[in-house]
Design a protein around this motif. Structure first.
Motif, PDB file in Angstrom:
ATOM      1  N   ALA A  25       2.643 -39.191  14.541  1.00  0.00           N
ATOM      2  CA  ALA A  25       1.283 -39.462  14.075  1.00  0.00           C
ATOM      3  C   ALA A  25       0.957 -40.923  14.317  1.00  0.00           C
ATOM      4  N   ALA A  26      -0.296 -41.174  14.614  1.00  0.00           N
ATOM      5  CA  ALA A  26      -0.783 -42.545  14.754  1.00  0.00           C
ATOM      6  C   ALA A  26      -2.166 -42.597  14.136  1.00  0.00           C
ATOM      7  N   LEU A  27      -2.436 -43.680  13.435  1.00  0.00           N
ATOM      8  CA  LEU A  27      -3.760 -43.853  12.847  1.00  0.00           C
ATOM      9  C   LEU A  27      -4.282 -45.231  13.188  1.00  0.00           C
ATOM     10  N   ARG A  28      -5.594 -45.332  13.202  1.00  0.00           N
ATOM     11  CA  ARG A  28      -6.250 -46.624  13.403  1.00  0.00           C
ATOM     12  C   ARG A  28      -6.886 -47.000  12.067  1.00  0.00           C
ATOM     13  N   PHE A  35      -1.103 -47.805  13.341  1.00  0.00           N
ATOM     14  CA  PHE A  35       0.134 -47.583  12.597  1.00  0.00           C
ATOM     15  C   PHE A  35       0.669 -46.210  12.957  1.00  0.00           C
ATOM     16  N   VAL A  36       1.981 -46.111  13.094  1.00  0.00           N
ATOM     17  CA  VAL A  36       2.593 -44.858  13.533  1.00  0.00           C
ATOM     18  C   VAL A  36       3.607 -44.362  12.516  1.00  0.00           C
ATOM     19  N   GLY A  37       3.895 -43.080  12.595  1.00  0.00           N
ATOM     20  CA  GLY A  37       4.918 -42.472  11.758  1.00  0.00           C
ATOM     21  C   GLY A  37       5.449 -41.223  12.424  1.00  0.00           C
ATOM     22  N   CYS A  38       6.664 -40.859  12.089  1.00  0.00           N
ATOM     23  CA  CYS A  38       7.268 -39.632  12.604  1.00  0.00           C
ATOM     24  C   CYS A  38       7.911 -38.899  11.440  1.00  0.00           C
ATOM     25  N   ILE A  70      -7.166 -40.554  12.957  1.00  0.00           N
ATOM     26  CA  ILE A  70      -5.739 -40.248  12.957  1.00  0.00           C
ATOM     27  C   ILE A  70      -5.456 -39.183  14.002  1.00  0.00           C
ATOM     28  N   CYS A  71      -4.270 -39.253  14.596  1.00  0.00           N
ATOM     29  CA  CYS A  71      -3.853 -38.325  15.644  1.00  0.00           C
ATOM     30  C   CYS A  71      -2.451 -37.803  15.315  1.00  0.00           C
ATOM     31  N   ILE A  72      -2.259 -36.488  15.492  1.00  0.00           N
ATOM     32  CA  ILE A  72      -0.973 -35.849  15.244  1.00  0.00           C
ATOM     33  C   ILE A  72      -0.586 -35.064  16.488  1.00  0.00           C
ATOM     34  N   ILE A  73       0.698 -35.141  16.887  1.00  0.00           N
ATOM     35  CA  ILE A  73       1.152 -34.423  18.082  1.00  0.00           C
ATOM     36  C   ILE A  73       2.519 -33.786  17.835  1.00  0.00           C
ATOM     37  N   ALA A  74       2.696 -32.593  18.414  1.00  0.00           N
ATOM     38  CA  ALA A  74       3.979 -31.905  18.347  1.00  0.00           C
ATOM     39  C   ALA A  74       4.100 -30.998  19.566  1.00  0.00           C
ATOM     40  N   ASP A  75       5.317 -30.545  19.825  1.00  0.00           N
ATOM     41  CA  ASP A  75       5.571 -29.603  20.918  1.00  0.00           C
ATOM     42  C   ASP A  75       5.379 -28.194  20.365  1.00  0.00           C
TER      43      ASP A  75
END
Length: 130
Positions: A25-28, A35-38, A70-75
């Protein structure tokens, strides 16, 4: 770096040995900082943390309090949405019109507002504060 690129990069750092499902995840923030998080899993499930929670924690630790997007990504076969708990955590620092970008590694992208994902969010007004 775009939010999608930042989320994709931090996803590779996730600790997901139990589910095998790393999320980034990344947010502005209001200042323009990213800022990022996993996700970080724990053998004593469900004691892990979500990617969105990590990004929000990093933002707050930097002294900031407002999410612009905010952006979230997964496979996953379809774009991943934030879980219910994370929707409420995002709502603590964002308004209903805040864009939420949800993506897959294969390039599928969906966009929604936080209000679309969490209508009727619990807020300070429910506690008589706002």
């Amino acid at each position: 770096m775009s939010l999608l690129d930042a989320a994709r990069a931090v996803r590779d750092l996730a600790h997901a040995p139990y589910s095998g499902f790393p999320v980034g995840a990344a947010l502005r923030s209001e200042s323009g900082a990213v800022f990022v998080g996993c996700n970080v899993e724990n053998v004593a499930s469900p004691e892990g943390t979500c990617a969105e929670t990590g990004a929000i924690t990093a933002m707050v630790a930097a002294g900031q309090r407002r999410i612009l997007e905010i952006c979230i990504i997964a496979d996953s076969p379809v774009p991943i949405t934030p879980c219910g708990g994370c929707r409420q955590r995002i709502a603590e620092f964002a308004g209903p019109d805040t864009p939420v970008i949800m993506a897959t590694l294969s390039g599928q992208i969906e966009r929604a507002t936080l209000g679309e994902l969490l209508p009727g969010a619990f807020s300070p007004r429910h506690r008589g504060r706002g």
